[in-house]
Design a protein around this motif. Structure first.
Motif, short mmCIF file in Angstrom:
data_model
loop_
_atom_site.label_atom_id
_atom_site.label_comp_id
_atom_site.label_asym_id
_atom_site.label_seq_id
_atom_site.Cartn_x
_atom_site.Cartn_y
_atom_site.Cartn_z
N THR A 277 0.78 -1.25 -0.02
CA THR A 277 0.02 0.01 0.06
C THR A 277 0.92 1.04 0.31
OG1 THR A 277 -0.09 -0.28 2.60
CG2 THR A 277 -1.77 -1.08 1.11
N ASN A 278 0.29 2.28 0.77
CA ASN A 278 1.30 3.46 0.80
C ASN A 278 1.75 3.89 -0.57
OD1 ASN A 278 0.97 3.51 3.59
ND2 ASN A 278 2.71 1.96 3.72
N GLY A 279 1.04 3.96 -1.64
CA GLY A 279 1.32 4.49 -2.91
C GLY A 279 2.32 3.41 -3.78
N GLN A 280 2.58 2.35 -3.22
CA GLN A 280 3.28 1.32 -4.14
C GLN A 280 2.55 0.66 -4.69
OE1 GLN A 280 6.73 -0.85 -2.29
NE2 GLN A 280 6.22 0.17 -0.32
N ALA A 281 2.66 0.11 -6.00
CA ALA A 281 1.77 -0.56 -6.85
C ALA A 281 1.91 -2.11 -6.59
CB ALA A 281 2.17 -0.40 -8.49
N LYS A 282 0.70 -2.66 -6.49
CA LYS A 282 0.50 -4.15 -6.66
C LYS A 282 0.79 -4.74 -7.91
CE LYS A 282 -2.99 -4.04 -2.80
NZ LYS A 282 -4.48 -4.21 -2.66
N SER A 283 1.32 -5.91 -8.14
CA SER A 283 1.55 -6.52 -9.44
C SER A 283 0.23 -6.41 -10.46
CB SER A 283 2.00 -7.80 -9.41
OG SER A 283 1.12 -8.71 -9.03
N SER A 284 0.55 -6.51 -11.63
CA SER A 284 -0.54 -6.75 -12.38
C SER A 284 -1.58 -7.65 -12.13
CB SER A 284 -0.17 -6.72 -14.08
OG SER A 284 0.64 -7.59 -14.25
N LYS A 285 -1.02 -8.86 -11.77
CA LYS A 285 -1.69 -10.15 -11.29
C LYS A 285 -2.47 -10.00 -10.21
CE LYS A 285 2.09 -13.24 -13.05
NZ LYS A 285 3.07 -14.29 -12.62
N HIS A 286 -2.17 -9.21 -9.32
CA HIS A 286 -2.69 -8.90 -7.85
C HIS A 286 -4.01 -8.04 -8.32
CE1 HIS A 286 -2.19 -8.27 -3.61
NE2 HIS A 286 -3.37 -8.32 -3.67
N ARG A 287 -3.62 -7.02 -9.10
CA ARG A 287 -4.75 -6.31 -9.37
C ARG A 287 -5.90 -7.06 -10.24
NH1 ARG A 287 -0.35 -3.13 -10.83
NH2 ARG A 287 -0.87 -3.15 -13.06
N LYS A 288 -5.59 -7.90 -11.06
CA LYS A 288 -6.34 -8.53 -12.08
C LYS A 288 -7.24 -9.48 -10.92
CE LYS A 288 -6.92 -11.33 -16.22
NZ LYS A 288 -6.56 -11.97 -17.29
N ALA A 289 -6.49 -10.28 -10.04
CA ALA A 289 -7.26 -11.34 -9.20
C ALA A 289 -8.05 -10.20 -8.69
CB ALA A 289 -6.29 -11.75 -8.33
N GLU A 290 -7.98 -9.04 -7.95
CA GLU A 290 -8.81 -8.19 -7.08
C GLU A 290 -10.22 -7.99 -8.17
OE1 GLU A 290 -6.10 -6.32 -3.75
OE2 GLU A 290 -6.56 -5.38 -5.58
N GLU A 291 -9.74 -7.74 -9.30
CA GLU A 291 -10.87 -7.30 -10.24
C GLU A 291 -11.89 -8.36 -10.29
OE1 GLU A 291 -9.38 -5.81 -14.03
OE2 GLU A 291 -8.44 -4.03 -13.02
N LEU A 292 -11.30 -9.79 -10.84
CA LEU A 292 -12.12 -10.80 -10.94
C LEU A 292 -12.99 -11.01 -9.73
CD1 LEU A 292 -9.69 -13.09 -12.94
CD2 LEU A 292 -11.57 -12.02 -13.87
N ARG A 293 -12.25 -11.05 -8.62
CA ARG A 293 -13.00 -11.48 -7.30
C ARG A 293 -14.27 -10.40 -7.13
NH1 ARG A 293 -9.51 -11.93 -1.71
NH2 ARG A 293 -9.45 -9.57 -2.26
N GLY A 294 -14.05 -9.06 -7.45
CA GLY A 294 -14.95 -8.07 -7.22
C GLY A 294 -16.24 -8.27 -8.20
N ALA A 295 -15.69 -8.84 -9.20
CA ALA A 295 -16.75 -9.29 -10.39
C ALA A 295 -17.67 -10.64 -10.13
CB ALA A 295 -16.30 -9.56 -11.59
N GLY A 296 -17.19 -11.08 -8.70
CA GLY A 296 -17.92 -12.31 -8.28
C GLY A 296 -17.29 -13.73 -8.53
N GLN A 297 -16.05 -13.53 -9.02
CA GLN A 297 -15.33 -14.96 -9.21
C GLN A 297 -14.78 -15.51 -8.01
OE1 GLN A 297 -12.42 -15.15 -12.47
NE2 GLN A 297 -11.25 -16.54 -11.30
N THR A 298 -14.83 -16.72 -7.56
CA THR A 298 -14.32 -17.27 -6.34
C THR A 298 -13.08 -17.44 -6.54
OG1 THR A 298 -16.48 -18.70 -6.10
CG2 THR A 298 -14.39 -19.31 -4.65
N LEU A 299 -12.09 -16.50 -5.76
CA LEU A 299 -10.80 -16.45 -6.01
C LEU A 299 -10.11 -16.11 -4.58
CD1 LEU A 299 -8.85 -14.86 -9.05
CD2 LEU A 299 -7.81 -14.93 -6.61
N ARG A 300 -9.32 -16.91 -4.20
CA ARG A 300 -8.74 -16.39 -2.74
C ARG A 300 -7.32 -15.79 -2.87
NH1 ARG A 300 -8.31 -21.23 1.11
NH2 ARG A 300 -7.31 -19.72 2.57
N ILE A 301 -6.98 -14.73 -2.49
CA ILE A 301 -5.61 -14.30 -2.53
C ILE A 301 -5.05 -14.35 -1.20
CG2 ILE A 301 -4.45 -11.94 -2.91
CD1 ILE A 301 -6.71 -11.02 -4.46
N ILE A 302 -3.97 -15.17 -0.94
CA ILE A 302 -3.27 -15.49 0.25
C ILE A 302 -1.61 -15.31 -0.14
CG2 ILE A 302 -5.02 -17.30 0.52
CD1 ILE A 302 -3.28 -19.28 -0.29
N GLY A 303 -1.18 -15.07 1.22
CA GLY A 303 0.31 -14.97 1.33
C GLY A 303 1.06 -16.38 1.11
N GLU A 304 2.31 -16.28 1.06
CA GLU A 304 2.99 -17.47 0.77
C GLU A 304 3.04 -18.29 2.12
OE1 GLU A 304 7.41 -17.00 0.44
OE2 GLU A 304 7.85 -18.96 0.19
#
Length: 312
Positions: A277-304
Motif C-alpha cells: 500500500t502507501n502508494g506502492q503498486a501491486k503487481s498486475s496479477k494481483h490487481r487482475k485477481a482483485e478485479e475478478l474477485r470483485g466481479a464475483g469470481q471465487t478466487l482467494r488471494i493468500i500470502g506464501e
C-alpha cells in the motif's frame, strides 16, 4: 570527435577462419565494454550477414572490427537496399557457426552493449538455428542509457541511432554493422559525459529501478492430490524459487498457471508483497485477481505463509 578511431580495418570481410592479426590481438585484450551490431539478410533475425564490434578500452580510441557472414539463407530486396550486402558480397565467407565460437569467450567476459534489443534476439536466434548453446552474455541497451542522458528527445525524434546522429553530431554510416556498433559505443561515452555517471552506474540503474521477479511457471496438478481442482498463480517475491513452489503445489493437486484468468482459484503472493500500500503498486496479477474477485469470481488471494500452511 578525435578520440574515436577504427584500428582493425584489416578484419573486414574475413574470408576464412584463420584468424587475422587484428582478430587475434583483440581476443587477448580487455575492455570496459564491447558494443555489437548485426545486419541481417532478410526479416528473420537469425539471418545474420554482418557482425560489427566496437571495443572500448579503459583509455585510448575505440577499436572496431567488421566480419561478413554467410547467413545460408535468402536475401530480401529490402535488406539488400538497406545495407548493400547481398549474396555476392558474402560468397566465400564463413557461416555464423564457424565465426561465433571464436569470439564467444571474449563476449562472455565483457559487458555487451546493443542499441535496442534486436542484436541479442538475433544472436540467440542464430545460435538456436545452428544448434549452438545460447551464450550467457551480459547485455546492456544504449537506448536506455540515451533516454536517461537526453530525456528531452522523447517525442522529439526519439533515441534511435538516426536521430541521435543528428542531435549529437555523430558521424557514421547507418546500417553498416561496424559503424552502428561504433555509434552505440559513442552514445554510451557521451551519456557518461552528459550524466556524470560511469558505464557501470548507467547500466545498473535500470535493474535498481524495477522490481524483478522470476519467470512464471506452468505445471499440471497431481490427479490424486488433495487439492485437485484448484488453479493457482504466483506473484511477488517468494522465500523459495517460483519453480520449487509450483512443484510443491502440483504435488498437492494444484495446477499452476503463469497468469491470472477466469479459471484461477488461488493467487499466492509473496508475504512482503501481500500488503503493498502507501502508494506502492501491486503487481498486475494481483490487481487482475482483485478485479475478478470483485466481479464475483471465487478466487482467494493468500500470502506464501498461508499457502504453505494450506499444503500442510
Amino acid at each position: 570527435m578525435g578520440w574515436i578511431s577504427s584500428v582493425f580495418d584489416e578484419g573486414k570481410g574475413v574470408a576464412n577462419r584463420k584468424l587475422t592479426v587484428s582478430e587475434s590481438r583483440l581476443l587477448d585484450m580487455s575492455f570496459r565494454f564491447i558494443a555489437l551490431d548485426v545486419e541481417t539478410a532478410n526479416g528473420d533475425s537469425s539471418s545474420i550477414c554482418q557482425i560489427g564490434l566496437a571495443c572500448v578500452p579503459a583509455d585510448g580510441p575505440i577499436m572496431t572490427l567488421s566480419m561478413l557472414v554467410d547467413p545460408e539463407m535468402h536475401f530480401s530486396a529490402f535488406n539488400i537496399n538497406l545495407h548493400g550486402i547481398g549474396p555476392d558480397t558474402v560468397q566465400g565467407q564463413p557461416s555464423f557457426d564457424l565465426v561465433f565460437p571464436e569470439f564467444q569467450e571474449l563476449f562472455e567476459r565483457h559487458p555487451m552493449v546493443q542499441h535496442s534489443s534486436f542484436d541479442k534476439r538475433a544472436i540467440e536466434g542464430v545460435c538456436q538455428r545452428y544448434g549452438l548453446s545460447i551464450p550467457q552474455l551480459s547485455w546492456h541497451d544504449s537506448v536506455t542509457m540515451a533516454r536517461r542522458a537526453w530525456p528531452e528527445f522523447k517525442g522529439n525524434g526519439g533515441h534511435g541511432l538516426a536521430n541521435l546522429k543528428a542531435e549529437l553530431g555523430l558521424e557514421f554510416q547507418h546500417h553498416d554493422a561496424e559503424e552502428d556498433a561504433r555509434a552505440a559505443a559513442q552514445v554510451v561515452l557521451l551519456a557518461e559525459q552528459r550524466t556524470g555517471q560511469s558505464f557501470q552506474e548507467l547500466a545498473a540503474s535500470k535493474s535498481r529501478s524495477k522490481r524483478r521477479y522470476p519467470k512464471a511457471v506452468s505445471i499440471e496438478g497431481n490427479r490424486t492430490g488433495p487439492l485437485l481442482g484448484h488453479i493457482a498463480c504466483f506473484t511477488g517475491s517468494l522465500s523459495i524459487s517460483r519453480t520449487e513452489a509450483a512443484k510443491i503445489a502440483a504435488q498437492a493437486g494444484i495446477t499452476v498457471r503463469p497468469s491470472v484468468s477466469t479459471k484461477t482459484t488461488l493467487l499466492i503472493v509473496g508475504d512482503q508483497d501481500l500488503g503493498l500500500t502507501n502508494g506502492q503498486a501491486k503487481s498486475s496479477k494481483h490487481r487482475k485477481a482483485e478485479e475478478l474477485r470483485g466481479a464475483g469470481q471465487t478466487l482467494r488471494i493468500i500470502g506464501e505463509s498461508e499457502f504453505l500452511k494450506l499444503l500442510n
